[in-house]
Design a protein around this motif. Structure first.
Motif, short mmCIF file in Angstrom:
data_model
loop_
_atom_site.label_atom_id
_atom_site.label_comp_id
_atom_site.label_asym_id
_atom_site.label_seq_id
_atom_site.Cartn_x
_atom_site.Cartn_y
_atom_site.Cartn_z
N ALA A 13 0.83 -1.21 0.00
CA ALA A 13 0.00 0.00 0.00
C ALA A 13 0.86 1.25 0.00
CB ALA A 13 -0.93 -0.01 1.21
N PHE A 14 1.99 1.19 0.69
CA PHE A 14 2.88 2.35 0.78
C PHE A 14 3.52 2.66 -0.57
CE2 PHE A 14 6.80 4.58 1.96
CZ PHE A 14 6.35 5.47 2.90
N VAL A 15 4.09 1.64 -1.22
CA VAL A 15 4.76 1.88 -2.51
C VAL A 15 3.76 2.14 -3.62
CG1 VAL A 15 6.78 0.53 -1.83
CG2 VAL A 15 4.95 -0.57 -3.10
N SER A 16 2.57 1.56 -3.51
CA SER A 16 1.58 1.73 -4.57
C SER A 16 1.09 3.17 -4.69
CB SER A 16 0.38 0.80 -4.33
OG SER A 16 0.77 -0.56 -4.46
N ARG A 17 1.27 3.96 -3.66
CA ARG A 17 0.88 5.36 -3.74
C ARG A 17 2.04 6.25 -4.20
NH1 ARG A 17 -0.49 7.95 2.00
NH2 ARG A 17 -0.75 9.67 0.56
N GLY A 18 3.15 5.62 -4.64
CA GLY A 18 4.26 6.35 -5.21
C GLY A 18 5.33 6.76 -4.22
N GLU A 54 18.88 3.84 -5.06
CA GLU A 54 18.32 2.51 -5.24
C GLU A 54 16.86 2.42 -4.81
OE1 GLU A 54 20.84 -0.26 -3.23
OE2 GLU A 54 22.62 0.35 -4.35
N ALA A 55 16.39 3.38 -4.04
CA ALA A 55 15.01 3.34 -3.55
C ALA A 55 14.03 3.35 -4.72
CB ALA A 55 14.74 4.52 -2.64
N SER A 56 12.92 2.64 -4.56
CA SER A 56 11.95 2.51 -5.65
C SER A 56 10.53 2.42 -5.09
CB SER A 56 12.25 1.26 -6.47
OG SER A 56 11.25 1.04 -7.45
N ALA A 57 9.58 2.93 -5.87
CA ALA A 57 8.17 2.80 -5.56
C ALA A 57 7.49 1.81 -6.50
CB ALA A 57 7.47 4.16 -5.63
#
Length: 213
Positions: A13-18, A54-57
């Protein structure tokens, strides 16, 4: 260690919001899973020195990390799409109640894995993803820096060059970060929360109240 059933949904849910994440160290017995001798921040830092790039959404990246690095924590770099206002748990309790009793917009709020800090997620103060806006960023005495405690024991502002661990991250003391307000809530303007958080910190500074949430 088997993950709780709800954990993948929290991160997805966290990454799915960008909002980007990156693998972070996790507890290994009484110490840290990283290879650093005498790690000063056990289970509380990204695994890679290149964590900012390296961080990614991308949800696919999250899946790959889970397969390659089971049972790690995850951190989110701040200052891009979001900042985090970080206060002692006692002050966070006061501010949370004050803000939820008004019409003030309140974004995602979490309790740190150690259990001593409250994290208020907001829009980024910095220029954001667009490098052309970099001159719009301004430094602040409240700015926090990784592993150094810069920003003092009271209010800390995680923006460019900083990060926080994302629920359900685990701490060496056995604690686990958790959301106490909707992680999908709209990110508010940090300046709209700053006054309430500063007032709450001031009200508990003399008392030294460290009561858990």
């Amino acid at each position: 260690m088997r993950r709780r059933r709800e954990e993948p949904d929290l991160l997805l849910a966290f990454v799915s919001r960008g909002l980007a994440i990156v693998p972070a160290a996790a507890p290994r017995g009484p110490g840290c899973s990283c290879s650093r001798v005498g790690c000063p921040n056990p289970a509380g830092h990204p695994l890679s020195y290149g964590w900012q790039t390296e961080a990614s959404a991308d949800p696919a990246a999250l899946d790959r990390w889970r397969q390659r690095l089971p049972d790690v924590n995850f951190a989110t770099p701040t200052g891009r799409t979001h900042d985090v206002l970080d206060v002692p748990i006692s002050a966070g309790r006061i501010a949370f109640r004050a803000l939820t009793s008004t019409t003030e917009s309140l974004g995602p709020v979490a309790v740190s894995a150690v259990g001593d800090r409250c994290l208020f997620f907001t829009r980024a103060r910095a220029g954001g993803e667009d490098d052309s806006a970099s001159d719009e960023w301004w430094p602040c005495d409240l700015d926090a820096a990784p592993e150094t405690g810069v920003g003092g024991p009271g209010l800390r502002w995680h923006t460019r060059g900083s990060y926080v661990l994302v629920p359900p991250a685990r701490a060496v003391n056995g604690g686990r970060a958790r959301w106490i307000h909707d992680p999908t809530a709209q990110l508010p303007d940090p300046l709209r929360l700053l006054g309430a958080l500063a007032d709450a910190c001031e009200s508990v500074a003399a008392a030294g109240d460290l009561t858990q949430w």
